[in-house]
Design a protein around this motif. Structure first.
Motif, PDB file in Angstrom:
ATOM      1  N   PRO A   9      19.722  10.305   2.937  1.00  0.00           N
ATOM      2  CA  PRO A   9      20.179   9.599   4.141  1.00  0.00           C
ATOM      3  C   PRO A   9      21.701   9.595   4.222  1.00  0.00           C
ATOM      4  O   PRO A   9      22.393   9.702   3.209  1.00  0.00           O
ATOM      5  CB  PRO A   9      19.644   8.172   3.945  1.00  0.00           C
ATOM      6  N   CYS A  10      22.222   9.465   5.449  1.00  0.00           N
ATOM      7  CA  CYS A  10      23.669   9.415   5.663  1.00  0.00           C
ATOM      8  C   CYS A  10      23.961   8.619   6.930  1.00  0.00           C
ATOM      9  O   CYS A  10      23.035   8.199   7.640  1.00  0.00           O
ATOM     10  CB  CYS A  10      24.250  10.825   5.783  1.00  0.00           C
ATOM     11  N   HIS A  11      25.233   8.391   7.231  1.00  0.00           N
ATOM     12  CA  HIS A  11      25.607   7.746   8.482  1.00  0.00           C
ATOM     13  C   HIS A  11      25.167   8.613   9.665  1.00  0.00           C
ATOM     14  O   HIS A  11      25.299   9.846   9.619  1.00  0.00           O
ATOM     15  CB  HIS A  11      27.136   7.555   8.564  1.00  0.00           C
ATOM     16  N   PHE A  12      24.674   7.963  10.717  1.00  0.00           N
ATOM     17  CA  PHE A  12      24.332   8.694  11.924  1.00  0.00           C
ATOM     18  C   PHE A  12      25.574   9.398  12.465  1.00  0.00           C
ATOM     19  O   PHE A  12      26.632   8.800  12.618  1.00  0.00           O
ATOM     20  CB  PHE A  12      23.792   7.735  12.993  1.00  0.00           C
ATOM     21  N   GLY A  13      25.448  10.678  12.744  1.00  0.00           N
ATOM     22  CA  GLY A  13      26.559  11.457  13.255  1.00  0.00           C
ATOM     23  C   GLY A  13      27.215  12.333  12.214  1.00  0.00           C
ATOM     24  O   GLY A  13      28.067  13.161  12.545  1.00  0.00           O
ATOM     25  N   LEU A  14      26.808  12.166  10.946  1.00  0.00           N
ATOM     26  CA  LEU A  14      27.431  12.937   9.866  1.00  0.00           C
ATOM     27  C   LEU A  14      26.452  13.885   9.177  1.00  0.00           C
ATOM     28  O   LEU A  14      26.711  14.377   8.078  1.00  0.00           O
ATOM     29  CB  LEU A  14      28.046  11.984   8.836  1.00  0.00           C
ATOM     30  N   GLU A  15      25.327  14.149   9.840  1.00  0.00           N
ATOM     31  CA  GLU A  15      24.300  14.998   9.243  1.00  0.00           C
ATOM     32  C   GLU A  15      24.828  16.406   8.941  1.00  0.00           C
ATOM     33  O   GLU A  15      24.505  16.980   7.889  1.00  0.00           O
ATOM     34  CB  GLU A  15      23.081  15.089  10.171  1.00  0.00           C
ATOM     35  N   ALA A  16      25.644  16.968   9.841  1.00  0.00           N
ATOM     36  CA  ALA A  16      26.148  18.331   9.638  1.00  0.00           C
ATOM     37  C   ALA A  16      27.079  18.409   8.434  1.00  0.00           C
ATOM     38  O   ALA A  16      27.096  19.422   7.717  1.00  0.00           O
ATOM     39  CB  ALA A  16      26.869  18.819  10.901  1.00  0.00           C
ATOM     40  N   VAL A  17      27.851  17.350   8.206  1.00  0.00           N
ATOM     41  CA  VAL A  17      28.758  17.326   7.052  1.00  0.00           C
ATOM     42  C   VAL A  17      27.951  17.311   5.757  1.00  0.00           C
ATOM     43  O   VAL A  17      28.233  18.060   4.815  1.00  0.00           O
ATOM     44  CB  VAL A  17      29.689  16.101   7.113  1.00  0.00           C
ATOM     45  N   LEU A  18      26.931  16.453   5.712  1.00  0.00           N
ATOM     46  CA  LEU A  18      26.090  16.370   4.521  1.00  0.00           C
ATOM     47  C   LEU A  18      25.315  17.667   4.308  1.00  0.00           C
ATOM     48  O   LEU A  18      25.172  18.139   3.165  1.00  0.00           O
ATOM     49  CB  LEU A  18      25.131  15.182   4.652  1.00  0.00           C
ATOM     50  N   ASP A  34      18.048  12.605  12.562  1.00  0.00           N
ATOM     51  CA  ASP A  34      19.066  11.572  12.723  1.00  0.00           C
ATOM     52  C   ASP A  34      19.177  10.731  11.454  1.00  0.00           C
ATOM     53  O   ASP A  34      18.221  10.079  11.042  1.00  0.00           O
ATOM     54  CB  ASP A  34      18.718  10.652  13.902  1.00  0.00           C
ATOM     55  N   GLY A  35      20.341  10.780  10.827  1.00  0.00           N
ATOM     56  CA  GLY A  35      20.581   9.924   9.680  1.00  0.00           C
ATOM     57  C   GLY A  35      20.040  10.410   8.353  1.00  0.00           C
ATOM     58  O   GLY A  35      20.139   9.701   7.355  1.00  0.00           O
ATOM     59  N   ARG A  36      19.523  11.642   8.296  1.00  0.00           N
ATOM     60  CA  ARG A  36      19.099  12.140   6.978  1.00  0.00           C
ATOM     61  C   ARG A  36      18.908  13.657   6.976  1.00  0.00           C
ATOM     62  O   ARG A  36      18.637  14.269   7.991  1.00  0.00           O
ATOM     63  CB  ARG A  36      17.836  11.446   6.494  1.00  0.00           C
ATOM     64  N   ALA A  56      26.511  11.396   1.238  1.00  0.00           N
ATOM     65  CA  ALA A  56      25.156  10.842   1.264  1.00  0.00           C
ATOM     66  C   ALA A  56      25.168   9.365   0.903  1.00  0.00           C
ATOM     67  O   ALA A  56      26.107   8.866   0.265  1.00  0.00           O
ATOM     68  CB  ALA A  56      24.252  11.606   0.297  1.00  0.00           C
ATOM     69  N   GLU A  57      24.117   8.653   1.305  1.00  0.00           N
ATOM     70  CA  GLU A  57      23.967   7.246   0.929  1.00  0.00           C
ATOM     71  C   GLU A  57      23.100   7.082  -0.317  1.00  0.00           C
ATOM     72  O   GLU A  57      23.295   6.150  -1.093  1.00  0.00           O
ATOM     73  CB  GLU A  57      23.371   6.457   2.089  1.00  0.00           C
ATOM     74  N   ARG A  58      22.156   7.976  -0.503  1.00  0.00           N
ATOM     75  CA  ARG A  58      21.303   7.952  -1.693  1.00  0.00           C
ATOM     76  C   ARG A  58      20.480   9.227  -1.720  1.00  0.00           C
ATOM     77  O   ARG A  58      20.530  10.027  -0.781  1.00  0.00           O
ATOM     78  CB  ARG A  58      20.400   6.713  -1.709  1.00  0.00           C
ATOM     79  N   VAL A  59      19.727   9.429  -2.788  1.00  0.00           N
ATOM     80  CA  VAL A  59      18.866  10.599  -2.933  1.00  0.00           C
ATOM     81  C   VAL A  59      17.455  10.112  -3.254  1.00  0.00           C
ATOM     82  O   VAL A  59      17.253   9.386  -4.233  1.00  0.00           O
ATOM     83  CB  VAL A  59      19.364  11.542  -4.052  1.00  0.00           C
ATOM     84  N   LEU A  60      16.500  10.504  -2.416  1.00  0.00           N
ATOM     85  CA  LEU A  60      15.114  10.095  -2.586  1.00  0.00           C
ATOM     86  C   LEU A  60      14.257  11.303  -2.930  1.00  0.00           C
ATOM     87  O   LEU A  60      14.463  12.391  -2.377  1.00  0.00           O
ATOM     88  CB  LEU A  60      14.563   9.461  -1.302  1.00  0.00           C
ATOM     89  N   ILE A  61      13.297  11.106  -3.816  1.00  0.00           N
ATOM     90  CA  ILE A  61      12.250  12.105  -4.031  1.00  0.00           C
ATOM     91  C   ILE A  61      11.144  11.821  -3.023  1.00  0.00           C
ATOM     92  O   ILE A  61      10.584  10.710  -2.998  1.00  0.00           O
ATOM     93  CB  ILE A  61      11.676  12.048  -5.459  1.00  0.00           C
ATOM     94  N   LYS A  62      10.836  12.793  -2.189  1.00  0.00           N
ATOM     95  CA  LYS A  62       9.779  12.582  -1.192  1.00  0.00           C
ATOM     96  C   LYS A  62       8.420  12.553  -1.886  1.00  0.00           C
ATOM     97  O   LYS A  62       8.015  13.520  -2.532  1.00  0.00           O
ATOM     98  CB  LYS A  62       9.814  13.688  -0.138  1.00  0.00           C
ATOM     99  N   GLU A 149       4.969   8.607  12.364  1.00  0.00           N
ATOM    100  CA  GLU A 149       4.948   9.471  11.190  1.00  0.00           C
ATOM    101  C   GLU A 149       5.632   8.730  10.046  1.00  0.00           C
ATOM    102  O   GLU A 149       6.792   8.322  10.170  1.00  0.00           O
ATOM    103  CB  GLU A 149       5.648  10.795  11.464  1.00  0.00           C
ATOM    104  N   VAL A 150       4.922   8.560   8.951  1.00  0.00           N
ATOM    105  CA  VAL A 150       5.410   7.782   7.811  1.00  0.00           C
ATOM    106  C   VAL A 150       5.941   8.736   6.740  1.00  0.00           C
ATOM    107  O   VAL A 150       5.234   9.643   6.305  1.00  0.00           O
ATOM    108  CB  VAL A 150       4.288   6.909   7.213  1.00  0.00           C
ATOM    109  N   THR A 151       7.185   8.539   6.319  1.00  0.00           N
ATOM    110  CA  THR A 151       7.772   9.331   5.235  1.00  0.00           C
ATOM    111  C   THR A 151       8.125   8.395   4.094  1.00  0.00           C
ATOM    112  O   THR A 151       8.831   7.405   4.297  1.00  0.00           O
ATOM    113  CB  THR A 151       9.039  10.071   5.716  1.00  0.00           C
ATOM    114  N   VAL A 152       7.628   8.698   2.911  1.00  0.00           N
ATOM    115  CA  VAL A 152       7.771   7.810   1.760  1.00  0.00           C
ATOM    116  C   VAL A 152       8.617   8.490   0.686  1.00  0.00           C
ATOM    117  O   VAL A 152       8.351   9.643   0.310  1.00  0.00           O
ATOM    118  CB  VAL A 152       6.388   7.446   1.179  1.00  0.00           C
ATOM    119  N   GLY A 153       9.634   7.787   0.200  1.00  0.00           N
ATOM    120  CA  GLY A 153      10.515   8.355  -0.811  1.00  0.00           C
ATOM    121  C   GLY A 153      10.761   7.401  -1.962  1.00  0.00           C
ATOM    122  O   GLY A 153      10.815   6.180  -1.778  1.00  0.00           O
TER     123      GLY A 153
END
Length: 390
Positions: A9-18, A34-36, A56-62, A149-153
């Motif tokens: 996940p990241c700040h909205f609007g910064l997806e391309a940078v991440l 949006d946001g990840r 990034a704000e964090r790293v999740l294992i899907k 749609e549910v995404t779990v990490g």
């Protein structure tokens, strides 16, 4: 090594940078929303993403995804996920955060409670236990619902990645470290160019710039939840990643990075934060009003987060403040100005329309990153005969 789909996940609007950061680390992008950003990687990728990603704000294992329009579907979908592959018999597990956008299920507390119950039921059957003490390591779970749609990490990070570990002293309304890094990365600034932040506050923008200049990984001095999961990521992988980060650091770099603030105590706090980050020798902090902003050299960068006027009593001061920013900017020969703010009349008061602007959400606040571009410096001529083929 096992292959995972990872979510950053990241700040909205910064997806391309991440996204660019992840590609530069060598990983394949599987999706951008949006946001990840999602990408594929192994256990080493879990470590390297946590240690090296600046935005990034964090790293999740899907763990998985499924569709759910009712709580029964949410329960069954959650129960159907392979929790035993990640959570040991004594693991402490809970749904740390639930977010819902345009979905029939929208109550975070209800989503969290239903999913916890489903996880317990799944692990009861697998471990043949009727009750879990949950006395072991922590396994926080995060869930996103988008259009049912549910995404779990599984959260490998713990405290958000913006917490690098150096900012012990803060000014009011500090900018997050990962957002500050992204603002710098959205400019052509490099370590051999001048950078000034005339509203440096806690020093975050100059410190993040100095860390980039010295090639310091942002996560090399902090802990992560997944460090305590040897069955998922081995201790040797963490050690190798941190050794890689240490070997990359270069403190011999010469910089001209400056941070100003009108408050002497805030300047002292910024210096201390820079010391804790290990980059105090790369930054010059001083007490200085924005009205005193000047520099003898050309082609510098102002990258800053000025006051927005969130409080009513501050709003009346905004116009003269932004007019002063514009006046001082015009006095700087061939400089560029990059400024994030929610102040609606920023361009008008500065006296120039931005060459570019980018909408970025700073938390829940909509802001714009205004980019007033100066000329590029002339390219240095190559040494005569330097690349000549005989």
């Amino acid at each position: 090594m096992k292959r995972y789909e990872l979510i950053a996940p990241c700040h909205f609007g910064l997806e391309a940078v991440l996204k660019k950061e992840i590609i530069d680390l060598g990983y394949y992008i599987s999706g951008v929303e949006d946001g990840r950003v999602t990408f594929y990687g192994d256990e080493e990728a879990v470590c390297r993403a946590n240690v090296f990603l600046r935005t990034a704000e964090r790293v999740l294992i899907k763990i998985g995804s499924f569709r759910a329009e009712t709580y029964e579907e949410l329960f069954q979908g959650t129960k159907g996920l392979p929790w035993e592959e990640f959570i040991p018999r004594d693991g402490k597990f809970w749904v740390a955060k639930a977010g819902s956008v345009k979905s029939k299920l929208f109550s975070p507390s209800d989503i969290q409670a239903i999913m916890k119950k489903a996880m317990v039921e799944r692990l009861k059957e697998v471990y043949r236990e009727s009750w879990f003490e949950e006395s072991g390591e922590s396994f926080p779970v995060r869930v996103f619902l988008l259009k049912d749609e549910v995404t779990v990490g599984l959260d490998t990070t713990g405290d958000s990645l913006h917490k690098r570990g150096y900012r012990k002293l803060t000014a009011k309304a500090p900018i997050a470290e990962n957002l500050a890094a992204a603002l710098i990365m959205l400019t052509p600034w490099r370590a051999d160019r001048i950078l000034v932040d005339p509203f440096c506050g806690s020093g975050t923008i100059p410190i993040e710039a100095a860390m980039m200049a010295a090639n310091m990984a942002p996560g090399m001095r902090r802990g992560f939840t997944a460090k305590n999961w040897p069955h998922i990521v081995g201790a040797q992988i963490w050690q190798d990643t941190l050794e890689e980060a240490e070997e990359m650091v270069d403190f011999s770099v010469e910089t001209d990075i400056q941070g100003y603030d009108a408050d002497e105590d805030i300047v002292a706090a910024a210096r201390e934060n820079a010391r804790l980050a290990g980059v105090e020798k790369l930054i010059h902090f001083q007490k200085r009003e924005v009205s005193e902003l000047s520099h003898a050299k050309k082609y510098g960068f102002i990258i800053t987060n000025p006051p927005y006027g969130e409080r009513l009593e501050d709003k009346e001061n905004l116009r003269p403040l932004y007019e002063t920013i514009g006046e001082r900017f015009r006095m700087l020969d061939a400089w560029s100005l990059y400024m994030i703010t929610s102040y609606e009349n920023a361009q008008q008061d500065i006296g120039r329309k931005a060459d570019k602007n980018r909408k970025i959400y700073n938390g829940m606040m909509k802001t714009y990153y205004y980019q007033f571009l100066g000329p590029k410096p002339a390219k240095k001529p190559r040494p005569e005969g330097g690349n000549r083929q005989e």
